[in-house]
Design a protein around this motif. Structure first.
Motif, PDB file in Angstrom:
ATOM      1  N   MET A   1      50.860  14.173  13.916  1.00  0.00           N
ATOM      2  CA  MET A   1      49.796  13.766  12.490  1.00  0.00           C
ATOM      3  C   MET A   1      48.934  14.051  12.772  1.00  0.00           C
ATOM      4  O   MET A   1      48.135  14.015  11.617  1.00  0.00           O
ATOM      5  N   MET A   2      48.323  14.794  13.911  1.00  0.00           N
ATOM      6  CA  MET A   2      46.965  15.390  14.310  1.00  0.00           C
ATOM      7  C   MET A   2      46.446  16.435  13.297  1.00  0.00           C
ATOM      8  O   MET A   2      45.579  17.339  13.112  1.00  0.00           O
ATOM      9  N   THR A   3      47.529  16.989  12.853  1.00  0.00           N
ATOM     10  CA  THR A   3      47.954  18.527  12.451  1.00  0.00           C
ATOM     11  C   THR A   3      47.673  18.061  11.113  1.00  0.00           C
ATOM     12  O   THR A   3      46.414  18.572   9.950  1.00  0.00           O
ATOM     13  N   SER A   4      48.697  17.100  10.334  1.00  0.00           N
ATOM     14  CA  SER A   4      48.988  16.938   8.931  1.00  0.00           C
ATOM     15  C   SER A   4      46.971  16.446   8.759  1.00  0.00           C
ATOM     16  O   SER A   4      46.773  16.708   7.787  1.00  0.00           O
ATOM     17  N   PHE A   5      46.102  15.247   9.692  1.00  0.00           N
ATOM     18  CA  PHE A   5      45.165  14.884   8.935  1.00  0.00           C
ATOM     19  C   PHE A   5      44.765  16.761   9.155  1.00  0.00           C
ATOM     20  O   PHE A   5      42.902  16.322   8.104  1.00  0.00           O
ATOM     21  N   LEU A   6      44.030  16.992  10.084  1.00  0.00           N
ATOM     22  CA  LEU A   6      43.417  18.137  10.375  1.00  0.00           C
ATOM     23  C   LEU A   6      43.562  18.842   9.823  1.00  0.00           C
ATOM     24  O   LEU A   6      42.435  19.382   9.066  1.00  0.00           O
TER      25      LEU A   6
ATOM     26  N   HIS B   1      37.165  23.904  -0.727  1.00  0.00           N
ATOM     27  CA  HIS B   1      35.744  23.914  -1.224  1.00  0.00           C
ATOM     28  C   HIS B   1      36.299  22.218  -2.976  1.00  0.00           C
ATOM     29  O   HIS B   1      34.818  22.309  -3.231  1.00  0.00           O
ATOM     30  N   ASP B   2      36.847  21.706  -2.363  1.00  0.00           N
ATOM     31  CA  ASP B   2      36.557  20.256  -3.481  1.00  0.00           C
ATOM     32  C   ASP B   2      37.653  19.305  -2.132  1.00  0.00           C
ATOM     33  O   ASP B   2      38.702  19.448  -2.064  1.00  0.00           O
ATOM     34  N   ARG B   3      36.982  18.423  -2.346  1.00  0.00           N
ATOM     35  CA  ARG B   3      37.392  17.283  -1.633  1.00  0.00           C
ATOM     36  C   ARG B   3      38.545  16.559  -2.219  1.00  0.00           C
ATOM     37  O   ARG B   3      39.153  15.855  -1.775  1.00  0.00           O
ATOM     38  N   PHE B   4      38.331  16.664  -3.724  1.00  0.00           N
ATOM     39  CA  PHE B   4      39.402  16.246  -4.360  1.00  0.00           C
ATOM     40  C   PHE B   4      40.650  16.651  -4.298  1.00  0.00           C
ATOM     41  O   PHE B   4      41.386  16.230  -4.325  1.00  0.00           O
ATOM     42  N   MET B   5      40.692  17.490  -3.917  1.00  0.00           N
ATOM     43  CA  MET B   5      42.309  18.344  -3.080  1.00  0.00           C
ATOM     44  C   MET B   5      42.972  17.659  -1.592  1.00  0.00           C
ATOM     45  O   MET B   5      43.968  18.065  -1.911  1.00  0.00           O
ATOM     46  N   MET B   6      41.904  17.033  -1.805  1.00  0.00           N
ATOM     47  CA  MET B   6      42.969  16.119   0.122  1.00  0.00           C
ATOM     48  C   MET B   6      43.936  15.547  -0.441  1.00  0.00           C
ATOM     49  O   MET B   6      44.943  15.502  -0.014  1.00  0.00           O
ATOM     50  N   LEU B   7      44.247  14.841  -1.139  1.00  0.00           N
ATOM     51  CA  LEU B   7      45.302  14.358  -1.841  1.00  0.00           C
ATOM     52  C   LEU B   7      46.645  15.299  -2.268  1.00  0.00           C
ATOM     53  O   LEU B   7      47.683  15.089  -1.354  1.00  0.00           O
ATOM     54  N   PRO B   8      46.275  16.464  -3.015  1.00  0.00           N
ATOM     55  CA  PRO B   8      47.252  17.288  -3.328  1.00  0.00           C
ATOM     56  C   PRO B   8      48.339  17.759  -1.696  1.00  0.00           C
ATOM     57  O   PRO B   8      49.418  17.794  -2.084  1.00  0.00           O
TER      58      PRO B   8
ATOM     59  N   ALA C   1      47.041  16.718   0.982  1.00  0.00           N
ATOM     60  CA  ALA C   1      48.557  15.764   1.820  1.00  0.00           C
ATOM     61  C   ALA C   1      49.984  15.519   1.166  1.00  0.00           C
ATOM     62  O   ALA C   1      50.416  15.650   2.173  1.00  0.00           O
ATOM     63  N   MET C   2      49.589  15.849   0.008  1.00  0.00           N
ATOM     64  CA  MET C   2      51.469  16.025  -0.187  1.00  0.00           C
ATOM     65  C   MET C   2      52.710  16.670  -0.416  1.00  0.00           C
ATOM     66  O   MET C   2      53.438  16.846  -0.024  1.00  0.00           O
ATOM     67  N   ILE C   3      52.222  18.069   0.261  1.00  0.00           N
ATOM     68  CA  ILE C   3      52.462  18.969   1.052  1.00  0.00           C
ATOM     69  C   ILE C   3      52.249  19.291   2.358  1.00  0.00           C
ATOM     70  O   ILE C   3      53.057  19.912   2.869  1.00  0.00           O
ATOM     71  N   THR C   4      51.351  19.051   3.052  1.00  0.00           N
ATOM     72  CA  THR C   4      51.324  19.589   3.870  1.00  0.00           C
ATOM     73  C   THR C   4      52.210  18.103   4.749  1.00  0.00           C
ATOM     74  O   THR C   4      52.590  18.618   6.292  1.00  0.00           O
ATOM     75  N   PHE C   5      51.995  17.256   4.777  1.00  0.00           N
ATOM     76  CA  PHE C   5      52.675  15.921   5.862  1.00  0.00           C
ATOM     77  C   PHE C   5      53.974  16.731   5.426  1.00  0.00           C
ATOM     78  O   PHE C   5      54.560  15.959   6.717  1.00  0.00           O
ATOM     79  N   PRO C   6      55.271  16.112   4.647  1.00  0.00           N
ATOM     80  CA  PRO C   6      56.246  16.492   4.784  1.00  0.00           C
ATOM     81  C   PRO C   6      56.762  17.668   5.041  1.00  0.00           C
ATOM     82  O   PRO C   6      57.567  18.248   5.871  1.00  0.00           O
ATOM     83  N   LEU C   7      55.610  18.675   5.242  1.00  0.00           N
ATOM     84  CA  LEU C   7      56.204  20.480   5.266  1.00  0.00           C
ATOM     85  C   LEU C   7      55.973  20.419   7.333  1.00  0.00           C
ATOM     86  O   LEU C   7      56.940  20.779   7.805  1.00  0.00           O
ATOM     87  N   VAL C   8      54.161  19.457   7.838  1.00  0.00           N
ATOM     88  CA  VAL C   8      54.750  19.901   8.817  1.00  0.00           C
ATOM     89  C   VAL C   8      55.839  19.160   9.833  1.00  0.00           C
ATOM     90  O   VAL C   8      55.970  18.731  11.105  1.00  0.00           O
TER      91      VAL C   8
ATOM     92  N   VAL D   1      58.067  29.580   7.773  1.00  0.00           N
ATOM     93  CA  VAL D   1      57.774  28.167   6.919  1.00  0.00           C
ATOM     94  C   VAL D   1      57.689  28.872   5.364  1.00  0.00           C
ATOM     95  O   VAL D   1      57.794  28.201   4.201  1.00  0.00           O
ATOM     96  N   THR D   2      56.070  29.519   5.485  1.00  0.00           N
ATOM     97  CA  THR D   2      55.338  29.564   3.787  1.00  0.00           C
ATOM     98  C   THR D   2      56.641  30.750   3.053  1.00  0.00           C
ATOM     99  O   THR D   2      56.591  30.175   2.122  1.00  0.00           O
ATOM    100  N   VAL D   3      57.234  31.745   3.374  1.00  0.00           N
ATOM    101  CA  VAL D   3      58.257  31.858   3.264  1.00  0.00           C
ATOM    102  C   VAL D   3      59.448  31.856   2.451  1.00  0.00           C
ATOM    103  O   VAL D   3      59.318  31.754   1.369  1.00  0.00           O
ATOM    104  N   LEU D   4      60.320  30.687   3.498  1.00  0.00           N
ATOM    105  CA  LEU D   4      60.864  29.594   2.343  1.00  0.00           C
ATOM    106  C   LEU D   4      59.896  28.263   1.765  1.00  0.00           C
ATOM    107  O   LEU D   4      61.003  28.704   0.835  1.00  0.00           O
ATOM    108  N   LEU D   5      59.184  28.308   1.498  1.00  0.00           N
ATOM    109  CA  LEU D   5      58.575  27.204   0.279  1.00  0.00           C
ATOM    110  C   LEU D   5      58.393  28.480  -0.367  1.00  0.00           C
ATOM    111  O   LEU D   5      58.294  27.652  -1.342  1.00  0.00           O
ATOM    112  N   PHE D   6      57.442  29.856  -0.335  1.00  0.00           N
ATOM    113  CA  PHE D   6      57.960  29.933  -2.236  1.00  0.00           C
ATOM    114  C   PHE D   6      59.039  30.829  -2.304  1.00  0.00           C
ATOM    115  O   PHE D   6      59.389  30.707  -3.609  1.00  0.00           O
TER     116      PHE D   6
END
Length: 131
Positions: A9-14, A25-32, A34-41, A82-87
């Motif tokens: 949880m901490m890692t996903s948020f941070l 460089h865009d705060r509006f990229m937080m939701l997209p 998060a949609m990738i980060t939370f499930p992957l973590v 994990v990045t190789v697997l994701l690609f």
């Protein structure tokens, strides 16, 4: 296992906050992000953490500074894996040379390792204080 969940949880948020503001460089990229980060973590980070703990036990490294660096290096390698697997799963490309996503994968996995290390250290100090 609770430590792993809290560290995830901490890692996903941070990482979501950091990636959106520093990498994109865009705060509006937080939701997209998060949609990738939370499930992957949660889907990849926690199982990788279990494997890394078993490897550390097999190597019989004590909690010295060198052992922490070895553990963080293993987390970095897990981030690349994990990045190789994701690609491979998303784009059908097994390896994408020069992609900045590898840096993000390593950063996220090392951040997870640091959060987990901090939580375990805090728990140990609380146990010692109660003794």
């Amino acid at each position: 296992m609770a430590d792993r969940f809290i560290a995830a949880m901490m890692t996903s948020f941070l990482f979501t906050l950091g990636a959106a503001l520093v990498f994109f460089h865009d705060r509006f990229m937080m939701l997209p992000t998060a949609m990738i980060t939370f499930p992957l973590v949660f889907a990849c980070g926690i199982p990788a953490s279990l494997v890394i703990d078993r490897l550390m036990r097999l190597l019989r490294l004590n909690r010295s500074a060198g052992a922490v660096f070895v553990e963080l290096a293993l987390y970095g390698a897990a981030g690349i894996g994990v990045t190789v697997l994701l690609f491979w799963k998303v784009g059908g490309v097994f390896f994408s040379a020069g992609s900045p996503m590898y840096y993000m994968g390593v950063a996220a996995s090392v951040l997870y390792g640091l959060c987990l290390f901090a939580l375990r250290r805090k728990r140990r100090s609380e146990v010692e204080r109660c003794s």
